[in-house]
Design an enzyme around this catalytic site. Structure first.
Site, PDB file in Angstrom:
ATOM      1  N   ASP A 106       0.806  -1.217   0.000  1.00 42.30           N
ATOM      2  CA  ASP A 106       0.000   0.000   0.000  1.00 42.30           C
ATOM      3  C   ASP A 106       0.845   1.276   0.000  1.00 42.30           C
ATOM      4  O   ASP A 106       2.021   1.270   0.359  1.00 42.30           O
ATOM      5  CB  ASP A 106      -0.901   0.032   1.245  1.00 42.30           C
ATOM      6  N   HIS A 151       3.663  -2.462   3.037  1.00 43.87           N
ATOM      7  CA  HIS A 151       3.756  -1.119   2.456  1.00 43.87           C
ATOM      8  C   HIS A 151       5.037  -0.995   1.637  1.00 43.87           C
ATOM      9  O   HIS A 151       6.102  -1.403   2.124  1.00 43.87           O
ATOM     10  CB  HIS A 151       3.702  -0.048   3.555  1.00 43.87           C
TER      11      HIS A 151
HETATM   12 ZN    ZN Z   1      -2.608   2.992   3.352  1.00 40.66          ZN
END
Ligand code: ZN
Length: 512
Positions: free
Chosen positions: A320, A465
């Site tokens: 992400d 991430h």
């Molecule tokens: Zn996020």
């Protein structure tokens, strides 16, 4: 199933010739005994004269042959009329000397490139034959080399030429082998087995089994077959001797290559049905398969695919908040090394800043999902604001990569009915996660590793991430461990398709 066993029939002809000669000689002695002296002398002179004459007749052509030897002349039989095969003509070279004879079928295509490859191979065959001939020059029977050709026109331009080389060194040493040239005469290209079959490690292992099973079917050949040798010859697909048509793939082996004892050259045809799942996509049209055959192929391929999905352990890694130069490039590199596919939930603004990274993600075969434009808590925003955040990102991703996202991941995993409505309008799914690595918080490789190892299950969606270098650094070990545990890495959309197929309800994961 096609196969062949060849046996030698050699000495019979020579034996017959020498017996006839003996009978003639004995007959001549009988005649001589019955004649008296003066006539005997006359007859002797007559025989002498005749003998000289015949001798001359015999030696004269012999001398010619020897002369031919010196200038390496060959007899050529050529068909000048229209060939049955529009792009190939055939010449048969033969030669006869005291020590050897040979006859070579030499096709000539319109392509110089193809001709020179075939001729190079032929020259090598001839040279290695002549080398052995010189060593064994004093043997009684002349050596013989025969290169025989079988022409298979698979489709209009696709030919498979099967050469059978039979070399007999004059004594019992003989050798029979097969060499195949597959080519597209118009494109002037040779076909490799990798053009025909998708031969990754797993496929190759399966194909080896199929070939072995098919060989076993031949009950005549079966007692001679050696499994270890057979598998060894199949280890390097580039070395296979093969040809293919709509009906099947044929493989050829030289004498003794995969058999023990005298079983001749071996040939086996694998029905094409058994190879559908391994055939490269373009082979449908290349082999000019009928519509019915193509439909049948599709059915079998899909069934096999589903079977492999059912048995698979699949997991979807998601990254992400990117794309970002701090993490994305390194992560892409690692994913490639492990042949892993993943999903990147991107922010519209990041895509605007780093369009090349977004494009690279798609080029590498990964999926991109929508993570809003600027990462707001959507439950605190108006309906219009939610729409703007999501639509800007949809459009930006599409503009940069040409691909419309199928998935939305709301920031913090927080969403409300307005978000669901907006997703529905755009025919998108809302995706959360089932394993939260907390990589944004702990920034520690071994902590990430521990969580993933403890919480991963088949069908899991893992949250990571691609904006932290610590995550990028931890990825190789993570992938290695999961791979060792039997996991395969697929995109979220692939995971959803799989679950749908298996009748499992959609799983969005849950926020802890
Ligand atoms: Zn996020």
């Amino acid at each position: 199933m096609v196969y062949s066993i060849r046996k030698t029939t050699a000495f019979a002809k020579d034996l017959a010739t020498s017996q006839v000669f003996l009978i003639l000689w004995e007959g001549r002695i009988e005649v001589i005994k019955r004649i008296k002296l003066p006539e005997w002398i006359l007859l002797f002179l007559l025989i002498l004269l005749l003998g000289i004459g015949i001798n001359k007749l015999i030696t004269y052509p012999n001398k010619l042959v020897n002369k031919k030897d010196n200038i390496q002349a060959e007899k050529v039989e050529e068909d000048e009329s229209n060939s049955k095969y529009p792009d190939i003509h055939l010449k048969t070279f033969s030669k006869e000397t005291d020590t050897y004879t040979y006859s070579i079928s030499n096709p000539e295509t319109k392509s110089e490139k193809i001709n020179s490859s075939i001729n190079r191979w032929m020259k090598r065959q001839k040279e290695s034959f002549l080398k052995t001939v010189n060593i064994n020059e004093k043997t009684l029977r002349p050596a013989h080399l025969n290169i025989q050709l079988e022409t298979n026109r698979i489709t209009k331009d696709f030919y498979s030429l099967v050469f059978r080389t039979y070399a007999n060194q004059g004594d019992v040493n003989e050798q029979e082998m097969v060499k195949v040239f597959n080519f597209d005469v118009k494109k002037e290209q040779f076909l490799t087995i990798n053009d025909v079959l998708d031969l990754d490690k797993k496929n190759l292992d399966k194909i080896k089994e199929i070939i072995w099973e098919e060989l076993q079917e031949n009950k005549e050949l079966q007692p001679y077959l050696n499994k270890k040798q057979t598998y060894e010859t199949l280890q390097e697909p580039d070395d296979w001797q093969w040809s293919i048509d709509r009906k099947g793939l044929t493989l050829y082996w030289a004498e003794y290559e995969i058999t023990e004892g005298f079983a001749g050259t071996v040939e086996v045809s694998i029905p094409i049905k058994k190879l559908y799942v391994f055939l490269q996509d373009h082979m449908d049209s290349y082999l000019q398969m009928s519509k019915e055959q193509q439909v049948e192929k599709k059915k079998i391929t899909q069934k096999e695919l589903k079977k492999s999905f059912t048995h698979g352990k699949y997991i979807a890694l998601t990254f992400d908040d990117g794309p970002s130069p701090q993490g994305t490039p390194q992560i892409l590199k690692t994913l490639k090394e492990y042949d892993a596919k993943a999903t990147f939930f991107m922010l519209g603004n990041q895509v605007d800043y780093y369009p090349d990274l977004a494009r690279k993600v798609i080029e590498d075969g990964h999926e991109i999902g929508n993570h809003t434009r600027s990462h707001p808590n959507l439950s605190k925003m108006s309906e219009a604001y939610i729409k703007k955040e999501l639509e800007y990102t949809n459009e930006k991703i599409e503009e940069v990569t040409g691909v419309t996202p199928r998935l939305i991941r709301p920031p913090y995993g927080i969403y409300n009915d307005n978000v669901v409505e907006c997703a529905k309008e755009n025919n998108q799914s809302i995706i959360l996660w089932s394993v939260d690595t907390l990589d944004w918080k702990n920034r520690n490789g071994s902590a990430i590793q521990k969580i993933v190892q403890n919480e991963s299950t088949p069908g899991a969606i893992v949250l990571l991430h691609d904006i932290h270098s610590t995550t990028a650094d931890a990825l190789p070990k993570l992938l290695k461990t999961l791979k060792q545990a039997g996991y395969q890495f697929i995109t979220v959309s692939q995971l959803l398709d799989w679950k749908e197929k298996e009748g499992v309800s959609l799983y969005y994961g849950s926020r802890k």
